[in-house]
Design a protein around this motif. Structure first.
Motif, PDB file in Angstrom:
ATOM      1  N   GLY A 104       0.805  -1.222   0.000  1.00 12.16           N
ATOM      2  CA  GLY A 104       0.000   0.000   0.000  1.00 12.16           C
ATOM      3  C   GLY A 104       0.834   1.267   0.000  1.00 12.16           C
ATOM      4  N   LEU A 105       2.121   1.146  -0.253  1.00 10.78           N
ATOM      5  CA  LEU A 105       2.980   2.337  -0.276  1.00 10.78           C
ATOM      6  C   LEU A 105       4.127   2.139  -1.242  1.00 10.78           C
ATOM      7  CD1 LEU A 105       5.547   2.306   2.563  1.00 10.78           C
ATOM      8  CD2 LEU A 105       3.775   0.568   2.508  1.00 10.78           C
ATOM      9  N   GLN A 106       4.647   3.261  -1.697  1.00  8.56           N
ATOM     10  CA  GLN A 106       5.881   3.224  -2.497  1.00  8.56           C
ATOM     11  C   GLN A 106       6.925   4.086  -1.785  1.00  8.56           C
ATOM     12  OE1 GLN A 106       5.202   3.675  -6.742  1.00  8.56           O
ATOM     13  NE2 GLN A 106       3.453   2.313  -6.622  1.00  8.56           N
ATOM     14  N   CYS A 107       6.914   5.407  -2.009  1.00 10.30           N
ATOM     15  CA  CYS A 107       7.926   6.216  -1.306  1.00 10.30           C
ATOM     16  C   CYS A 107       7.617   6.320   0.185  1.00 10.30           C
ATOM     17  CB  CYS A 107       8.043   7.605  -1.923  1.00 10.30           C
ATOM     18  SG  CYS A 107       6.739   8.762  -1.409  1.00 10.30           S
ATOM     19  N   GLY A 108       6.340   6.203   0.547  1.00  9.92           N
ATOM     20  CA  GLY A 108       5.953   6.204   1.955  1.00  9.92           C
ATOM     21  C   GLY A 108       5.701   7.573   2.560  1.00  9.92           C
ATOM     22  N   TYR A 109       5.872   8.632   1.783  1.00  9.80           N
ATOM     23  CA  TYR A 109       5.735   9.969   2.384  1.00  9.80           C
ATOM     24  C   TYR A 109       4.318  10.223   2.890  1.00  9.80           C
ATOM     25  CZ  TYR A 109       7.194  14.638   3.500  1.00  9.80           C
ATOM     26  OH  TYR A 109       7.514  15.770   4.206  1.00  9.80           O
ATOM     27  N   CYS A 110       3.340   9.753   2.135  1.00 13.95           N
ATOM     28  CA  CYS A 110       1.936   9.975   2.511  1.00 13.95           C
ATOM     29  C   CYS A 110       1.447   8.968   3.544  1.00 13.95           C
ATOM     30  CB  CYS A 110       1.050   9.836   1.261  1.00 13.95           C
ATOM     31  SG  CYS A 110       1.057   8.128   0.629  1.00 13.95           S
ATOM     32  N   THR A 111       2.210   7.884   3.725  1.00 14.98           N
ATOM     33  CA  THR A 111       1.683   6.696   4.415  1.00 14.98           C
ATOM     34  C   THR A 111       1.274   6.920   5.876  1.00 14.98           C
ATOM     35  OG1 THR A 111       3.088   5.436   2.928  1.00 14.98           O
ATOM     36  CG2 THR A 111       2.088   4.220   4.750  1.00 14.98           C
ATOM     37  N   THR A 132      -3.292  12.900  -0.083  1.00 13.99           N
ATOM     38  CA  THR A 132      -2.794  12.780  -1.458  1.00 13.99           C
ATOM     39  C   THR A 132      -1.621  11.814  -1.505  1.00 13.99           C
ATOM     40  OG1 THR A 132      -3.394  15.056  -1.886  1.00 13.99           O
ATOM     41  CG2 THR A 132      -1.788  14.097  -3.382  1.00 13.99           C
ATOM     42  N   CYS A 133      -1.706  10.874  -2.459  1.00 14.56           N
ATOM     43  CA  CYS A 133      -0.574   9.977  -2.712  1.00 14.56           C
ATOM     44  C   CYS A 133      -0.166  10.162  -4.163  1.00 14.56           C
ATOM     45  CB  CYS A 133      -0.962   8.522  -2.453  1.00 14.56           C
ATOM     46  SG  CYS A 133       0.387   7.398  -2.888  1.00 14.56           S
ATOM     47  N   ARG A 134       1.109  10.462  -4.373  1.00 10.74           N
ATOM     48  CA  ARG A 134       1.560  10.716  -5.741  1.00 10.74           C
ATOM     49  C   ARG A 134       2.185   9.474  -6.375  1.00 10.74           C
ATOM     50  NH1 ARG A 134       0.345  15.655  -6.716  1.00 10.74           N
ATOM     51  NH2 ARG A 134       0.558  17.290  -5.164  1.00 10.74           N
ATOM     52  N   CYS A 135       2.238   8.364  -5.629  1.00 15.06           N
ATOM     53  CA  CYS A 135       2.942   7.190  -6.168  1.00 15.06           C
ATOM     54  C   CYS A 135       2.024   6.032  -6.528  1.00 15.06           C
ATOM     55  CB  CYS A 135       3.932   6.648  -5.144  1.00 15.06           C
ATOM     56  SG  CYS A 135       5.145   7.807  -4.543  1.00 15.06           S
ATOM     57  N   THR A 136       1.124   5.674  -5.643  1.00 14.64           N
ATOM     58  CA  THR A 136       0.514   4.340  -5.746  1.00 14.64           C
ATOM     59  C   THR A 136      -0.662   4.235  -6.702  1.00 14.64           C
ATOM     60  OG1 THR A 136      -1.040   4.806  -3.961  1.00 14.64           O
ATOM     61  CG2 THR A 136       1.077   3.852  -3.325  1.00 14.64           C
ATOM     62  N   GLY A 137      -1.300   5.336  -7.030  1.00 13.55           N
ATOM     63  CA  GLY A 137      -2.550   5.234  -7.800  1.00 13.55           C
ATOM     64  C   GLY A 137      -3.699   4.757  -6.931  1.00 13.55           C
TER      65      GLY A 137
HETATM   66  S1  FES Z   1       3.597   6.343  -1.480  1.00 10.95           S
HETATM   67 FE1  FES Z   1       4.645   8.075  -2.303  1.00 10.95          FE
HETATM   68  S2  FES Z   1       3.237   9.696  -2.003  1.00 10.95           S
HETATM   69 FE2  FES Z   1       2.125   7.944  -1.417  1.00 10.95          FE
END
Ligand code: FES
Ligand code: FES
Length: 162
Positions: A102-109, A139-144
């Protein structure tokens, strides 16, 4: 000579711990958490109260901590992402976000997990529409978002079985 700003004494409970501190009246809750209490899991992603990276629970309600003054949280109970893990055990929401990617970069997590916690505390079996509404302020800019919804559904299952 510049006027000095009087600091104000506040007391609150953060992740189950009583805290007493002094803050300037203009200090934001997110600043207090990050800079006074060193709880840097609460992120800052914008300066327009848009992104939701700063989401924490204030008396159980998800709030954007960049839009709340620390003095407004006097007497409140705050939960940040650091408060999810208990006794070395990840919270079901943390497990689910890991397992369902459920995450990629994790900033929004951290913020999304706290919005999910508010949802799952009130609704054990949310529909997709309810999940969308619950994280509409994040807002999440990575996961869709697709794996975020899978993670929330998995967390709901784990929490029901717990
Ligand atoms: S995982 Fe990168 S902004 Fe949500
Ligand atoms: S930091 Fe973006 S909404 Fe708070």
């Amino acid at each position: 000579m510049p006027e000095t700003i009087e600091s104000v004494a506040i007391q609150l409970t953060v992740n189950g711990k009583r805290r007493s501190l002094r803050v300037e009246p203009r200090t934001l809750l997110v600043e207090m958490l990050r800079e006074h209490l060193d709880l840097t899991g609460t992120h800052v992603g914008c300066d327009t109260s848009y992104c939701g990276a700063c989401t924490v629970l204030l008396n159980g309600a998800a709030v954007k901590s960049c839009t709340v003054l620390a003095v407004q949280a006097d007497g409140a109970e705050i939960t940040t992402v650091e408060g999810l893990e208990q006794n070395g055990q990840l919270h079901p929401i943390q497990k689910a976000f890991g397992e369902a990617y459920g995450l990629q970069c994790g900033y929004c997590t951290p913020g999304i997990m706290l919005s999910a916690l508010q949802l799952l505390t009130r609704n054990q079996q949310p529909s997709e529409k309810e999940m969308r509404k619950a994280i509409a302020g994040n807002t999440c800019r990575c996961t869709g978002y697709q794996n975020v919804f899978k993670a929330i559904q998995l967390a709901a299952q784990i929490m029901k079985g717990a």
